[in-house]
Design an enzyme around this catalytic site. Structure first.
Site, PDB file in Angstrom:
ATOM      1  N   GLY A  87       0.851  -1.186   0.000  1.00 43.39           N
ATOM      2  CA  GLY A  87       0.000   0.000   0.000  1.00 43.39           C
ATOM      3  C   GLY A  87       0.883   1.231   0.000  1.00 43.39           C
ATOM      4  CD  GLN A 134       3.097   5.991   3.078  1.00 41.41           C
ATOM      5  OE1 GLN A 134       2.188   5.408   2.473  1.00 41.41           O
ATOM      6  NE2 GLN A 134       4.030   5.357   3.745  1.00 41.41           N
ATOM      7  CB  CYS A 155       4.848   2.509   8.203  1.00 40.16           C
ATOM      8  SG  CYS A 155       4.333   3.989   7.323  1.00 40.16           S
ATOM      9  CG  LEU A 156       6.475   1.203   2.295  1.00 39.32           C
ATOM     10  CD1 LEU A 156       5.905   1.375   0.906  1.00 39.32           C
ATOM     11  CD2 LEU A 156       7.608   0.199   2.297  1.00 39.32           C
ATOM     12  CG  HIS A 203      -1.025   1.315   7.354  1.00 43.93           C
ATOM     13  ND1 HIS A 203      -0.193   0.985   8.393  1.00 43.93           N
ATOM     14  CD2 HIS A 203      -0.276   2.107   6.530  1.00 43.93           C
ATOM     15  CE1 HIS A 203       0.998   1.563   8.214  1.00 43.93           C
ATOM     16  NE2 HIS A 203       0.966   2.242   7.091  1.00 43.93           N
ATOM     17  CD  GLU A 204      -1.406   2.483   2.674  1.00 43.91           C
ATOM     18  OE1 GLU A 204      -0.680   1.511   2.949  1.00 43.91           O
ATOM     19  OE2 GLU A 204      -0.985   3.651   2.642  1.00 43.91           O
ATOM     20  CG  HIS A 259      -0.129   6.840   5.622  1.00 43.49           C
ATOM     21  ND1 HIS A 259       0.937   7.386   6.311  1.00 43.49           N
ATOM     22  CD2 HIS A 259       0.188   5.535   5.451  1.00 43.49           C
ATOM     23  CE1 HIS A 259       1.844   6.442   6.556  1.00 43.49           C
ATOM     24  NE2 HIS A 259       1.414   5.316   6.045  1.00 43.49           N
TER      25      HIS A 259
HETATM   26  O1  K2U Z   1       1.547   2.712   4.068  1.00 42.50           O
HETATM   27  C1  K2U Z   1       2.577   2.071   3.995  1.00 42.50           C
HETATM   28  O2  K2U Z   1       3.627   2.417   4.544  1.00 42.50           O
HETATM   29  C2  K2U Z   1       2.560   0.785   3.247  1.00 42.50           C
HETATM   30  C3  K2U Z   1       2.572  -0.378   4.165  1.00 42.50           C
HETATM   31  C4  K2U Z   1       1.148  -0.883   4.171  1.00 42.50           C
HETATM   32  C5  K2U Z   1       0.792  -1.843   5.258  1.00 42.50           C
HETATM   33  C6  K2U Z   1       1.304  -1.744   6.535  1.00 42.50           C
HETATM   34  C7  K2U Z   1       0.916  -2.653   7.504  1.00 42.50           C
HETATM   35  C8  K2U Z   1       0.005  -3.644   7.231  1.00 42.50           C
HETATM   36  C9  K2U Z   1      -0.507  -3.737   5.955  1.00 42.50           C
HETATM   37  C10 K2U Z   1      -0.128  -2.831   4.994  1.00 42.50           C
HETATM   38  C11 K2U Z   1       3.681  -1.236   3.578  1.00 42.50           C
HETATM   39  O3  K2U Z   1       3.188  -1.991   2.562  1.00 42.50           O
HETATM   40  S1  K2U Z   1       4.571  -2.102   4.770  1.00 42.50           S
HETATM   41  C12 K2U Z   1       5.106  -3.512   4.032  1.00 42.50           C
HETATM   42  C13 K2U Z   1       4.235  -4.696   4.336  1.00 42.50           C
HETATM   43  C14 K2U Z   1       4.179  -5.702   3.438  1.00 42.50           C
HETATM   44  C15 K2U Z   1       3.404  -6.811   3.691  1.00 42.50           C
HETATM   45  C16 K2U Z   1       2.668  -6.911   4.873  1.00 42.50           C
HETATM   46  C17 K2U Z   1       2.713  -5.876   5.782  1.00 42.50           C
HETATM   47  C18 K2U Z   1       3.510  -4.755   5.524  1.00 42.50           C
HETATM   48 ZN    ZN Z   2       2.411   3.470   6.242  1.00 42.12          ZN
END
Ligand code: K2U
Ligand code: ZN
Length: 173
Positions: free
Chosen positions: A46, A51, A95-96, A137-138, A141
């Site tokens: 996501g 971001q 979170c990225l 989560h998104e 943000h």
């Molecule tokens: O918003 C972001 O930083 C993207 C996150 C989204 C996310 C965070 C936690 C749980 C689900 C989605 C990134 O994709 S973090 C990388 C990731 C990859 C697989 C599973 C969980 C997190």
């Molecule tokens: Zn995030």
């Protein structure tokens, strides 16, 4: 398409409530394509516009993880949660914008979301499992909320200090 740099916490732009998208134009379509490319490259499942420094209410996600299943890139413009389940699930979130930090976050297990897609068509869907966690989560943000805001203050402070150190090191590199 361009891979855009992802803002790292702490950054005031990650704490900002984003403005609704008012027009689905070519700029927005380019941004959506860049966000998907940036997300896949990270890799992540996501990514929200703030971001990458764009304070607009748009997010992308693709939570398909099994190789055999075709990717399902989604672009959500002005998303709104219209229903959430009583049941809650806990997921170890990352979170990225807060690299290498993970913590358990509890959220409603299922949510119904309505949004506009890139064709300007109104959409609505019930998300479950990892899709439900990711879309919440998104959308957080877009409201300037990070997963660490659900943690105890001491734990949040520790993570923020680690990110400040990481940013100092990256600035020196
Ligand atoms: O918003 C972001 O930083 C993207 C996150 C989204 C996310 C965070 C936690 C749980 C689900 C989605 C990134 O994709 S973090 C990388 C990731 C990859 C697989 C599973 C969980 C997190
Ligand atoms: Zn995030």
């Amino acid at each position: 398409m361009t891979i855009r740099s992802i803002l790292i916490h702490p950054d005031p732009r990650l704490k900002t409530h984003c403005d609704p998208v008012t027009a689905v134009d070519d700029d927005l379509r380019v941004l959506a394509a860049d966000m998907l490319e940036t997300m896949y490259h990270a890799p992540g499942i996501g990514l929200a516009a703030p971001q990458v420094g764009v304070m607009r209410r748009m997010l992308v996600m693709d939570c398909v993880k099994d190789d055999g299943v075709p990717a399902r890139p989604l672009v959500l413009i002005n998303p709104e949660i219209t229903w959430e389940s009583e049941a809650h699930s806990t997921y170890e979130e990352g979170c990225l914008s807060i690299p290498e930090q993970y913590a358990d976050v509890e959220r409603p297990s299922e949510v119904e979301v309505s949004w506009m897609d890139l064709e300007g068509v109104a959409q609505a869907e019930r998300f479950t499992g990892l899709w439900a966690t990711c879309v919440q989560h998104e959308i957080d943000h877009l409201d300037g909320k990070l997963f660490i805001d659900y943690l105890k203050p001491l734990r949040r402070q520790m993570i923020t200090r680690k990110m400040q150190k990481l940013k100092r090191e990256r600035a020196r590199a």
